[in-house]
Design an enzyme around this catalytic site. Structure first.
Site, PDB file in Angstrom:
ATOM      1  N   GLU A  46       0.871  -1.170   0.000  1.00 43.01           N
ATOM      2  CA  GLU A  46       0.000   0.000   0.000  1.00 43.01           C
ATOM      3  C   GLU A  46       0.907   1.219   0.000  1.00 43.01           C
ATOM      4  O   GLU A  46       1.697   1.409   0.944  1.00 43.01           O
ATOM      5  CB  GLU A  46      -0.895   0.042   1.243  1.00 43.01           C
ATOM      6  CG  GLU A  46      -1.805   1.279   1.244  1.00 43.01           C
ATOM      7  CD  GLU A  46      -2.558   1.490   2.556  1.00 43.01           C
ATOM      8  OE1 GLU A  46      -1.952   1.341   3.634  1.00 43.01           O
ATOM      9  OE2 GLU A  46      -3.760   1.819   2.489  1.00 43.01           O
ATOM     10  N   HIS A  94     -13.311   4.373   8.107  1.00 42.53           N
ATOM     11  CA  HIS A  94     -12.494   4.224   9.333  1.00 42.53           C
ATOM     12  C   HIS A  94     -13.226   4.835  10.507  1.00 42.53           C
ATOM     13  O   HIS A  94     -13.687   5.969  10.426  1.00 42.53           O
ATOM     14  CB  HIS A  94     -11.140   4.918   9.155  1.00 42.53           C
ATOM     15  CG  HIS A  94     -10.333   4.318   8.053  1.00 42.53           C
ATOM     16  ND1 HIS A  94     -10.567   4.604   6.729  1.00 42.53           N
ATOM     17  CD2 HIS A  94      -9.328   3.404   8.076  1.00 42.53           C
ATOM     18  CE1 HIS A  94      -9.728   3.907   5.976  1.00 42.53           C
ATOM     19  NE2 HIS A  94      -8.959   3.169   6.769  1.00 42.53           N
ATOM     20  N   GLN A 133      -1.135  -2.518  14.073  1.00 45.87           N
ATOM     21  CA  GLN A 133      -0.679  -3.378  12.976  1.00 45.87           C
ATOM     22  C   GLN A 133       0.531  -4.207  13.424  1.00 45.87           C
ATOM     23  O   GLN A 133       1.487  -3.670  13.966  1.00 45.87           O
ATOM     24  CB  GLN A 133      -0.259  -2.521  11.772  1.00 45.87           C
ATOM     25  CG  GLN A 133      -1.422  -1.975  11.000  1.00 45.87           C
ATOM     26  CD  GLN A 133      -0.996  -0.976   9.919  1.00 45.87           C
ATOM     27  OE1 GLN A 133       0.131  -0.485   9.928  1.00 45.87           O
ATOM     28  NE2 GLN A 133      -1.909  -0.672   9.026  1.00 45.87           N
ATOM     29  N   SER A 186       4.121 -11.642  26.350  1.00 44.43           N
ATOM     30  CA  SER A 186       4.117 -13.103  26.499  1.00 44.43           C
ATOM     31  C   SER A 186       4.802 -13.809  25.331  1.00 44.43           C
ATOM     32  O   SER A 186       4.564 -13.485  24.165  1.00 44.43           O
ATOM     33  CB  SER A 186       2.677 -13.613  26.616  1.00 44.43           C
ATOM     34  OG  SER A 186       2.701 -15.025  26.576  1.00 44.43           O
ATOM     35  N   LYS A 233      -6.303 -15.405  36.458  1.00 43.32           N
ATOM     36  CA  LYS A 233      -6.298 -16.828  36.814  1.00 43.32           C
ATOM     37  C   LYS A 233      -7.362 -17.211  37.844  1.00 43.32           C
ATOM     38  O   LYS A 233      -7.876 -18.313  37.816  1.00 43.32           O
ATOM     39  CB  LYS A 233      -4.924 -17.219  37.358  1.00 43.32           C
ATOM     40  CG  LYS A 233      -3.878 -17.261  36.276  1.00 43.32           C
ATOM     41  CD  LYS A 233      -2.553 -17.682  36.820  1.00 43.32           C
ATOM     42  CE  LYS A 233      -1.514 -17.549  35.737  1.00 43.32           C
ATOM     43  NZ  LYS A 233      -0.183 -17.892  36.176  1.00 43.32           N
ATOM     44  N   ASP A 260       0.673 -24.587  36.245  1.00 43.61           N
ATOM     45  CA  ASP A 260       1.778 -23.823  36.845  1.00 43.61           C
ATOM     46  C   ASP A 260       2.464 -24.622  37.946  1.00 43.61           C
ATOM     47  O   ASP A 260       3.675 -24.581  38.120  1.00 43.61           O
ATOM     48  CB  ASP A 260       1.260 -22.530  37.493  1.00 43.61           C
ATOM     49  CG  ASP A 260       0.969 -21.458  36.457  1.00 43.61           C
ATOM     50  OD1 ASP A 260       1.498 -21.566  35.337  1.00 43.61           O
ATOM     51  OD2 ASP A 260       0.215 -20.520  36.783  1.00 43.61           O
ATOM     52  N   ASN A 297       3.007 -11.109  51.223  1.00 34.94           N
ATOM     53  CA  ASN A 297       2.286 -10.420  50.139  1.00 34.94           C
ATOM     54  C   ASN A 297       2.063  -8.961  50.489  1.00 34.94           C
ATOM     55  O   ASN A 297       1.970  -8.585  51.655  1.00 34.94           O
ATOM     56  CB  ASN A 297       0.940 -11.108  49.897  1.00 34.94           C
ATOM     57  CG  ASN A 297       0.299 -10.657  48.602  1.00 34.94           C
ATOM     58  OD1 ASN A 297       0.985 -10.557  47.584  1.00 34.94           O
ATOM     59  ND2 ASN A 297      -1.001 -10.372  48.627  1.00 34.94           N
ATOM     60  N   GLY A 320      12.285 -18.227  35.790  1.00 36.86           N
ATOM     61  CA  GLY A 320      10.877 -18.425  35.440  1.00 36.86           C
ATOM     62  C   GLY A 320      10.717 -19.130  34.110  1.00 36.86           C
ATOM     63  O   GLY A 320       9.664 -19.705  33.824  1.00 36.86           O
TER      64      GLY A 320
END
Ligand code: NAP
Length: 536
Positions: free
Chosen positions: A58, A148, A238, A270, A319, A357, A415, A503
């Site tokens: 394009e 658009h 995109q 991820s 989770k 996990d 925690n 990890g």
């Protein structure tokens, strides 16, 4: 808001023609938008697009700083090794051109005369444009009429009316680009795409709309955009052409391809799509695995309820909510109170929740301890009797705490929100600590520390949940964060003489099990390790 349940039967899209190339399972074109400021740079980028595997380019005329339609269009068309699409986007439709409208439309007419394969004309001026080319339309050139919406994605009914209005202009191809405020917005564009009687480009802008740019290949979209450079996009969200073709295996997606994905927020970091797509390809499994930026998991699962959407991984912060969305829950996941893997059972469509996990993390920590003590021949877990400190009480924290307890460790939860630490400690039979007290907590030496918070995760890689001097009391430190592979916590633990477990080990371990649940095939374990090793 439209709440239409998205339940496209795969067969609705099954009428797609197969592409002529052997490996290609869909006819959807990959178009690279070129936004260069000079004609010379445009020509260079055209070759790069071809080398990257684009089907067409394009050419965004509105990005050119200096543009002489007569000469430059001929140069661009002659110099292009791929079919061309010319777009001259005005500011009133999100582009950069703010000059005279007649000159703008005239440039598009020239492009058509000089041999462009496609031109893009905005719906607002499409009637006017078609009136000026009556009887003079170049046979070869197809006109894309586009609309658009940078605010939102309208209802299915409104989108249907929009398609009808675009068709009525005489468009060869309909283009609708909307904005995703929620990932569920994409379902409406799929629905319109799959039922369209004319070639249609239906894309949803923004990170929440990413799936539209990949799965249009499954649902029969005419074209998608893939950029040369992630920093230079012609519309928000995109992907790069490299990611489309190599990460998501775009050419391999067909009407019957099963969709999997990672549900999270944030989720862009991820590496799961990289891992699963690569392994799906290597074992010949017909699936695609995508990033799913989800705000409300219940809403998401309700919207994408068809068999096409076969399974999901769940990450931060979904989770625990995932547990409530499943029809059936594996007993281990129930005990942990968190689900990180959801499978849609093919026989009845029911959602089944699992927790992988737990195995991934605990096995990695046991291996770390055994390696260090050369005690692999000993029976029982090396965790038995150890004091095991878990930082965090979310999904991963629960899995680690449950797993350590199962292996006979004495567990302490630290925690930020003390009440959550207390609650988890009471559930599994352990003690609780406030995160603020962690630095001064050293009742004995040789303890094990597991960080299960996102502290230290990219981009905040300078953060750490515990001060370095406090690490002296630990013999092994594990960090669930795997971007980066070596976090500040692990670096400082290593400097303090502790064994460190990344990890990434947990990630690979939990992924084996998810893969087997997704595909019903045994996981090619060495392949998993190699892929993650290559990219870490
Ligand atoms: P989650 O359920 O949302 O739990 C997040 C936990 O982190 C909560 O305990 C929360 O404390 C704590 N936390 C978050 N930000 C914090 C901050 N700035 N300071 C102190 N505490 C903070 O998330 P999750 O699913 O368990 O995931 C947690 C981390 O583990 C993520 O980085 C994820 O990528 C990683 N993970 C890795 C793997 C792997 O395979 N390696 C697998 C799963 C998860 P509050 O209770 O006070 O909010």
């Amino acid at each position: 808001m439209d709440t239409t349940n998205f339940a496209i039967a795969s067969s609705a899209a099954a009428g797609l023609r197969l592409g002529s190339e052997g490996m290609r399972k869909n006819p959807t074109l990959v178009c690279t938008p070129l936004m260069a400021e000079t004609v010379d740079k445009m020509v260079i980028d055209m070759s790069l697009a071809k080398a990257s595997g684009a089907d067409l380019v394009e050419i965004r005329l509105d990005s050119l700083k200096d543009f002489d339609p007569h000469d430059d269009l001929k140069t661009l068309i002659r110099g292009c090794p791929l079919p061309t699409l010319f777009t001259y986007r005005p500011t009133w439709e999100g582009g950069q051109y703010d000059g005279d409208e007649n000159e703008r439309l005239e440039a598009l007419r020239f492009a058509m005369e000089f041999g462009a394969d496609y031109i893009d004309v905005e719906l607002q001026v499409a009637h006017e444009f078609f009136n000026t080319i009556l009887g003079k339309k170049a046979e070869k050139c197809k006109v894309i009429v586009s609309s658009h919406n940078y605010q939102h994605t309208p209802s299915v009914e409104d989108l249907g009316n929009l398609v009808a209005r675009i068709q009525a202009t005489g468009a060869d191809i309909v283009k609708i680009a909307t904005t995703a405020l929620n990932i569920t917005d994409v379902a409406r564009i799929f629905q319109i795409t799959v039922h369209s009687q004319v070639p249609i480009i239906g894309l949803v802008m923004g990170e929440r709309g990413l799936m539209s740019r990949i799965l249009c290949a499954k649902f029969g979209g005419f074209l998608t955009f893939g950029t040369l450079d992630s920093r230079i996009v012609s519309a928000p969200g995109q992907p790069t052409i490299k990611d489309l073709l190599n990460l998501y295996n775009f050419r391999h997606i067909g009407p019957d391809t099963k969709v999997f994905g990672i549900i999270g927020k944030p989720v862009g970091h991820s590496k799961s799509p990289l891992l699963y797509n690569e392994v799906f390809k290597s074992v010949g499994f017909n699936g695609v695995y995508v990033h799913l930026l989800v705000d409300d998991i219940a809403d998401f699962l309700q919207t994408y309820s068809s068999a096409d959407f076969s399974g999901f991984s769940c990450t931060i912060p979904h989770k625990e909510a995932a547990l409530k969305c499943c029809d059936e829950i594996d007993p281990v996941a129930k005990s942990i109170g968190a689900v990180n893997c959801i499978i849609r059972r093919p026989t009845d469509g029911k959602l089944c929740g699992y927790n992988t996990d737990y195995v991934g993390a605990i096995t990695a920590i046991e291996d770390g301890l055994r390696g260090s003590h050369n005690s692999s021949s000993l029976t029982g877990s090396p965790l038995a009797g150890k004091l095991f400190i878990v930082i965090g009480a979310g999904g991963a924290g629960k899995a680690l705490a449950y797993g350590a307890k199962e292996k006979g460790a004495r567990v302490v939860i630290a925690n930020r929100t003390y009440d959550r630490a207390r609650e988890l400690a009471d559930t599994i039979g352990g003690d609780a600590l406030s995160l603020a007290d962690l630095d001064t907590f050293h009742p004995e030496d040789g303890m094990i520390l597991a960080n299960t918070t996102s502290i230290g995760m990219h981009p905040k890689i300078d953060e750490t949940p515990i001060s370095k001097h406090a690490l002296k009391s630990y013999s092994l430190v594990f960090d669930a964060v795997y971007t980066p592979k070596i976090t500040r916590l692990l670096r400082e633990a290593d400097e303090s003489g502790a064994i460190t477990v990344s990890g990434l080990e947990m990630f690979i371990g939990q992924a084996y099990e998810q893969f087997e649940r997704f595909t019903g095939l045994p996981a090619p374990k060495e392949h998993f390790r190699k892929i993650m090793g290559d990219y870490s």
